[in-house]
Design a protein around this motif. Structure first.
Motif, PDB file in Angstrom:
ATOM      1  N   TYR A   1      -8.280   0.953   0.669  1.00  0.00           N
ATOM      2  CA  TYR A   1      -7.141   0.153   1.126  1.00  0.00           C
ATOM      3  C   TYR A   1      -7.395  -0.437   2.501  1.00  0.00           C
ATOM      4  O   TYR A   1      -6.972  -1.558   2.797  1.00  0.00           O
TER       5      TYR A   1
ATOM      6  N   GLU B   1       0.830  -1.206   0.000  1.00  0.00           N
ATOM      7  CA  GLU B   1       0.000   0.000   0.000  1.00  0.00           C
ATOM      8  C   GLU B   1       0.866   1.257   0.000  1.00  0.00           C
ATOM      9  O   GLU B   1       0.597   2.208  -0.748  1.00  0.00           O
TER      10      GLU B   1
ATOM     11  N   ARG C   1       0.899   4.139  -2.797  1.00  0.00           N
ATOM     12  CA  ARG C   1       0.563   5.517  -2.428  1.00  0.00           C
ATOM     13  C   ARG C   1       1.660   6.490  -2.853  1.00  0.00           C
ATOM     14  O   ARG C   1       1.391   7.671  -3.086  1.00  0.00           O
TER      15      ARG C   1
END
Length: 208
Positions: free
Chosen positions: A188, A167, A171
């Motif tokens: 997420y 993640e 990002r």
């Protein structure tokens, strides 16, 4: 918990540690130099060398402090009476939020983001006690007889870590074409929760 590494009075050492945290959060791991820490603390580099012996001493102390912070974050999550799965999931979400609060801090703790920096064995053991062992304590009562709760905890921990690490990578970059997860915190968070629940269910923990 007072940091074990370095010399000098605790007040001055705390000022330097706070300065190092500020540098880490604002400049990332590449900015962690003796000079940058001294400047953030409003003093000379001699003060850093006196209290920590140099950059590696600062890094050791900062490594210990960041795991103290994670420990406090995880320890603040209470078990859920009669619902151990929800309690484990809550701990996992606290871990994720800690990582998202400062990706630079997370990278310093869990990745080889500082070339040549290898925390000493005592610090590595402290990091384990401060984080992973808290999860093991939570899963041990529901781990089926004959299984090692450390392995159970490890499988859940690595699922947490893997989902969070990917993640953070996504990002920090533009998503690939036709990426199936919306780039929102809620999206997420939902995928993260689904992954942890899947691992919990797959381990056949004694949740009833």
């Amino acid at each position: 918990m007072a940091t074990r590494h370095g010399h000098g009075d605790n007040h001055s050492r705390e000022r330097f540690l706070q300065a190092a945290l500020t540098v880490l959060l604002k400049q990332g791991v590449s900015g962690l130099t003796v000079r940058s820490v001294a400047e953030a603390a409003g003093t000379s580099t001699i003060g850093v060398y006196t209290r920590f012996g140099g950059r590696n001493g600062v890094l050791d102390a900062l490594y210990e402090r960041t795991f103290e912070m994670l420990h406090e974050k995880i320890r603040a999550v209470p078990p859920v009476s009669g619902d151990p799965a929800t309690g484990i999931l809550a701990l996992a979400h606290a871990y994720r939020r800690f990582a998202l609060d400062s990706p630079a801090r997370y990278a310093f703790m869990f990745e080889q983001s500082v070339p040549g920096f290898d925390p000493d064995p005592d610090l590595r053991a402290f990091a384990q006690r401060s984080s992973f062992d808290l999860l093991v304590d939570r899963v041990a009562p529901v781990t089926p007889s004959g299984r090692d709760p450390n392995v159970t905890g490890y499988l859940i921990w690595t699922t947490m870590h893997g989902l969070v690490s990917v993640e953070l990578t996504h990002r920090a970059r533009n998503p690939p074409p036709k990426w199936f997860i919306e780039t929102t915190d809620d999206a997420y968070d939902e995928v993260f929760g689904a992954g942890i629940r899947a691992m919990i269910n797959g381990l056949d923990l004694e949740l009833a």
